[in-house]
Every structure is written in C-alpha cells, then in structure tokens.
Design an enzyme around this catalytic site. Structure first.
Site, mmCIF file in Angstrom:
data_model
loop_
_atom_site.group_PDB
_atom_site.id
_atom_site.type_symbol
_atom_site.label_atom_id
_atom_site.label_comp_id
_atom_site.label_asym_id
_atom_site.label_seq_id
_atom_site.Cartn_x
_atom_site.Cartn_y
_atom_site.Cartn_z
ATOM 1 N N LEU A 259 0.839 -1.269 -0.104
ATOM 2 C CA LEU A 259 0.108 0.052 0.162
ATOM 3 C C LEU A 259 0.680 1.128 0.007
ATOM 4 O O LEU A 259 0.457 2.443 -0.546
ATOM 5 C CB LEU A 259 -0.951 -0.015 1.280
ATOM 6 C CG LEU A 259 -2.088 -1.004 1.178
ATOM 7 C CD1 LEU A 259 -2.685 -1.006 2.694
ATOM 8 C CD2 LEU A 259 -2.865 -0.979 0.288
ATOM 9 N N GLY A 260 2.127 1.055 0.404
ATOM 10 C CA GLY A 260 3.041 2.147 0.658
ATOM 11 C C GLY A 260 4.290 2.117 1.305
ATOM 12 O O GLY A 260 4.397 1.088 1.810
ATOM 13 N N GLY A 265 9.049 1.768 7.312
ATOM 14 C CA GLY A 265 9.100 0.531 6.626
ATOM 15 C C GLY A 265 7.897 0.515 5.406
ATOM 16 O O GLY A 265 7.559 1.739 4.932
ATOM 17 N N LYS A 281 2.110 -3.117 8.933
ATOM 18 C CA LYS A 281 3.200 -2.224 8.837
ATOM 19 C C LYS A 281 4.320 -3.212 9.150
ATOM 20 O O LYS A 281 4.567 -3.480 10.238
ATOM 21 C CB LYS A 281 2.996 -0.948 9.670
ATOM 22 C CG LYS A 281 4.407 -0.167 9.469
ATOM 23 C CD LYS A 281 4.071 1.076 10.229
ATOM 24 C CE LYS A 281 3.154 2.140 9.347
ATOM 25 N NZ LYS A 281 2.938 3.431 9.916
ATOM 26 N N ASP A 378 3.301 14.466 13.927
ATOM 27 C CA ASP A 378 3.488 14.074 12.486
ATOM 28 C C ASP A 378 2.044 14.122 11.663
ATOM 29 O O ASP A 378 1.797 13.387 10.761
ATOM 30 C CB ASP A 378 4.243 12.830 11.895
ATOM 31 C CG ASP A 378 4.868 13.085 10.810
ATOM 32 O OD1 ASP A 378 5.003 14.149 10.255
ATOM 33 O OD2 ASP A 378 4.870 11.902 10.079
#
Length: 572
Positions: A259-260, A265, A281, A378
């Site tokens: 997905l990204g 990571g 993740k 963030d």
C-alpha cells in the site's frame, strides 16, 4: 479411543499405513447461531491446521489454533495424525476426516472425527492444553498446543494460575501460623490477665486485631496483584499474531499487496482466513528499542478506541521482524484526495467540513480523553486515512509521544517530522506539546479550505508558502482568494470561519494558539466569538533544496509533505 489418548492393536502391521476405517463422528450438543458464517471460518481453519500437521516431523504430527467467527463466536480446533505416518498419508487422512464432517457443520458448534490413523476435533470452548512449543495461529492471535487434549488451560495462563495457587498456599500457611500464634497469645494473655491491668490487656487485644486487619489487607493486595498481572498477560497474548499467518495474509509481503512505503518501513494489505482485511506495517530492522518496551507501547496504543483514530489490532515480534497490524481503511489517505487532480472533485465542502471536524475530535481524544496524553507530532494529509463514508481516521503513530495526563510538553534533541506541518518551536528548538499538534491541525485546515499544499507556490509574481498567502489575503480582506475555486457550493460563512480557526491554530506564539477542546467548540458552535489571529511564522527553508535543517540545538531530519525521514521506527 478416549478423549485424551488412543490405544490401537492389530494382527497385521499398522506402522506407516493410513487406515480410514472404522470412522466415527461425534457431534457437539450445542447449535451454532449462524451456520453459514461458522462454516466459512471453520473450513479454512481446518485446512490450514491439516497442512500444518501434515508438514510436521515424526514427533509433531499435530496442530491446533483458534479463530473468531463474526459475532464473537470462537472456534478452537485440533488435528493430529499418528506420528508414524508420512506427510502424504497424514494429509490424506485429515482430508477424509474433514469430508466426514461436511454434512454436520451447519447444525453443531463442535464435533470429532475419530479414525485409526488421525483425529480431528473442533469446539466452541478451549479443550486442549497449551505449551511453549506451540506452532500454529489461525486468523487471530496464537493459541499454542500439544498433541493431546487434556484440561483446557492455556500454558501462560496455566503458569499464572500455578503461580497464583502457590501464592495462595503460602498465604494460607502463614494465616494458619498467625492464627496459631494468636491463640497462643490469647492463652498467655489469660494467664497473665490477673497480673496486669485492664488497660494493658485492652492494648494487647487492640494490637492483635490491628495486626489481623493489616494481614487481611496484605492478603487482598497480593490476590489483587495476581489478578492484575493475569489480565495484563492475557491482553498481551490477545494482541500477538503469528508471523506465518501474516506472511500468508499478505502473500509473502508481495509488491502487489503493497500500500505504501515510508520511513518506518512498508505497509501491506492482507486478508486473514476469516475474511478480515488488515493493513500490516513491516517496520525497519534498525531499532535499538527493546522487546519489552516495544510490547508495552503497542499495548498502550492498542487501547485507543475512537472513530477518528485508526485502530491497532495487534503486533508480531519474531526475531528481527516487527509487524504492526491495523484495521484496513479502504479509501487510502486524505493526501490522495485533496491534492489529486482527479479525486479532488470528490471533496465538496460538506465532505471537507466533516473531515475537518473528525480530525479535530480525534486529536481532542488523543490529547485529553485517552488513557494517556498522546502527541502525534506528524499530523499531515498522508497520515489521515478515509473510511468508506469518508470518515477521517488519524493514523501512523510512529513519532507519537506518550505522556501521563498531567504532562503537557516535552523536549527532544532529535527532531523528526515534515516541513510546513512542524510548529516553529519544535522545528527550531525541539520543544513539543499539544500545541504542536494544534499548529499542524491549523495547516491541515487551511489546506482543506484552499486546496493548496503548505509548501511554496507562485501567485503572480510572488512566491510564498500557504500560511503567508492566507495571512496576506486575510489582512487585505481578500478572503475569497484563499478559498478553493472548486468550492462553488457550500456555506461561505463556514469556509471563512475555518480559515479564521486555521490562522488561530498556526500563530507563532505557543500561548496564543487554542487547545483542541476550544478548537472543537469553535467548529461546532457558530455563535462563539473568535479572537483576532496574529501573523503566522514564515519558514525560509521552504525554498531550499536541502531536506536537512541545522539548528542551534540539534540536527533536524524532515521531509517535504511526503514521508517522514525518521530515526526511531517504533511508537514513542
């Protein structure tokens, strides 16, 4: 064949030979609530366990595990071959055992198939004993097993129960000794009663009663401590996933499921055997954080429950592999909508206003209503995920700081984040607080209303960042210039009010910014009078080609509205 063991004899050789007959099916007495859902989970569970058992060595021709049926019904299953069978014969025997129950699954919550060469069993309650050499997890956290099916006590829980029993036995022994001493004291007291005054005897009795009450309090505390630890360990166990299950769910972390990619990571889409979609993740392998610290922080984050915060389902910790398992959000991130030329048109004002309000409520929960005060550090469009109904969820707590509730700010020598979204006191001096997140939220609000990114853009002959652009037009009463031209339908008053709130959030002075509770009130009530904002900060490094900013305090590692270049790849 009994419930815990099997004895077999014959007048011919039976070793290494698959034998199917006689075959016996023993059903459970309880019916399932949803036969279709139950069967949809049970079949892949039994298949997975059968493959696992057949691939075992001569000692471990067994596998067990559990899965959850939608509606919170549990399935505990165990399959086993006689250890003399090879892999193929074991697989054949278990497949035939599975076929024997196909006509019975829809009615009962459990059952057994007994064959000379293998056995299969599934129940709604735990019926096998767990040990440290367990191997299998199905679609939920691991429940280890042994090849037999004695009393239903998981190994860690059993160990804790034994510890608790030992503590209670010790306490009982001490109580008996104490009572014996008390009676002895009473006897001595009765003998010396005539030789002492009434006042001394009363003091003696009061002292004995006081000691007894203190001992009672100690006993309650010890038992309570044991119960608390049992709950803690049980919660940790419920969060842990088996690595092989996650590897299978993500098709061995294939690029097709990716997905990204970020500083922490890569993120992969996966599907468990029960049909549940997850986002995994896979964290970088360069962290110095210890195993215990990692688990503690995961357990804290897993307790976050809010409709505007992405839910952490669990984790996997195997060797150097550290995985975080999240709920899967289908519509990707806000970044793919607000700044995408094609998807941009899907965000009308009503949807944007809903997203702004949801992000605000999520931040308020993290700052004030969760068990710990959490500062995200963030907050940006790529860390806001959108559900099917465009409900926003705050995600990616890799840079988050967990505080006790009376702690309001912190200080760090390593500054990590994204240009434009970092508050000036954090970007320059490393000081962060709940007001740092408020600043980031203000930037998000201005981006949502204007449809423009925070970074430098050209407006006529001028090149400026979004904050300066918004402030200049606000001061010159040219507010329509700030509003996205795509927003032709919707309340102009709401748009202008959101610009006002955004400017209040991005004020340079920390004390001038509102807290999130005030921000949410401003968004919900149009009758509240808003204070006049002051000029926001201007970052000259927006126009630099360097991603590294050197401050007097420390090195600052940041990225431009993409992925944070981080140094600590785990929740903080």
């Amino acid at each position: 064949m009994g419930p815990h063991c099997m004895v077999r004899y014959s007048d011919y050789s039976i070793f290494g030979i698959e034998k199917d007959d006689p075959s016996v099916y023993v059903p459970s007495q309880n019916n399932v609530s949803n036969a279709q859902e139950y069967e949809r989970v049970l079949n892949p569970v039994l298949q997975y366990l059968s493959d696992k058992a057949a691939s075992g060595d001569s000692v471990k021709k067994y596998a067990a595990g559990h899965a959850t049926v939608p509606g919170r019904e549990m399935i505990y299953a165990l399959v086993q071959c006689t250890p003399d069978l090879d892999n193929q014969n074991c697989s054949n025997c278990l497949k035939k055992a599975m076929s024997d129950i196909q006509g019975h699954i829809g009615a009962k919550r459990g059952g057994r198939v007994l064959k000379p060469s293998c056995t299969l069993r599934y129940e709604a309650d735990l019926f096998y004993e767990a040990t440290s050499d367990s191997i299998v997890n199905v679609s939920t956290p691991v429940t280890p097993t042994t090849p037999v099916t004695p009393p239903s006590v998981p190994s860690k829980q059993g160990k804790r129960s034994n510890t608790k029993k030992t503590i209670i036995i010790i306490i009982i022994v001490v109580v008996i000794a104490f009572v014996t001493m008390l009676f002895t004291g009473i006897c001595i007291f009765s003998r010396v009663k005539q030789q002492r005054g009434k006042l001394e005897s009363r003091l003696y009795m009061c002292t004995s009663v006081s000691l007894l009450l203190r001992f009672k309090q100690f006993f309650i505390q010890v038992v309570s401590f044991s119960d608390d630890n049992s709950e803690k360990f049980s919660f940790e166990d419920s969060l842990q996933y088996d690595f092989e299950i996650i590897r299978s769910a993500t098709n061995d972390f294939s690029d097709a499921n990716k997905l990204g990619q970020g500083g922490f990571g890569s993120v992969y889409k996966g599907m468990l055997l029960n049909g549940q979609h997850i986002a995994v993740k896979r964290l970088c392998k360069n962290s110095e954080q210890g195993e215990r610290e990692f688990k503690n922080e995961v357990m804290l984050l897993a307790q976050l429950q809010h409709r505007n915060v992405v839910r952490l389902l669990g984790f996997c910790l195997t060797g150097e592999e550290r995985l975080l398992i999240y709920e899967y959000i289908p519509n990707t991130s806000l970044n793919h909508f607000i700044f995408d030329p094609i998807n941009h048109g899907h965000l009308d004002w009503q949807t944007r206003y809903k997203i702004i309000g949801g992000i605000g409520r999520g931040l308020l929960y993290l700052h004030e209503d969760s068990r710990l005060r959490i500062i995200h550090r963030d907050l940006k469009p790529s860390n806001i995920l959108l559900g099917e109904d465009m409900n926003p969820k705050i995600a990616d707590f890799g840079l988050a700081k967990l505080f006790v509730m009376d702690q309001t700010q912190g200080d760090t020598k390593i500054i990590v984040g994204t240009y434009g979204y970092m508050a000036p006191e954090y970007a320059i001096h490393g000081r962060f607080s709940v007001k740092s997140d408020v600043f980031s939220f203000g930037v998000l609000v201005l981006e949502m209303v204007s449809g423009k990114k925070i970074g430098s853009f050209r407006h006529g002959e001028n090149e400026e960042d979004l904050l300066s652009y918004a402030w200049r037009n606000w001061r010159s009463d040219a507010i329509p210039n700030i509003i996205d031209p795509m927003l032709t339908v919707g309340s102009r008053n709401e748009m202008i009010r959101c610009i006002h709130i955004g400017l209040l959030c991005v004020q340079e002075n920390v004390n001038d910014r509102p807290i999130m509770a005030s921000v949410v009130s401003m968004l919900n009530s149009h009758s509240l009078t808003l204070p006049v904002p002051s000029k926001p900060p201007y970052y000259s490094h927006y126009n630099t080609d360097s991603d590294t900013l050197r401050s007097a305090k420390s090195s600052v590692y940041v990225s431009r509205n993409q992925v944070s270049n981080i140094t600590e790849p785990y929740p903080r």
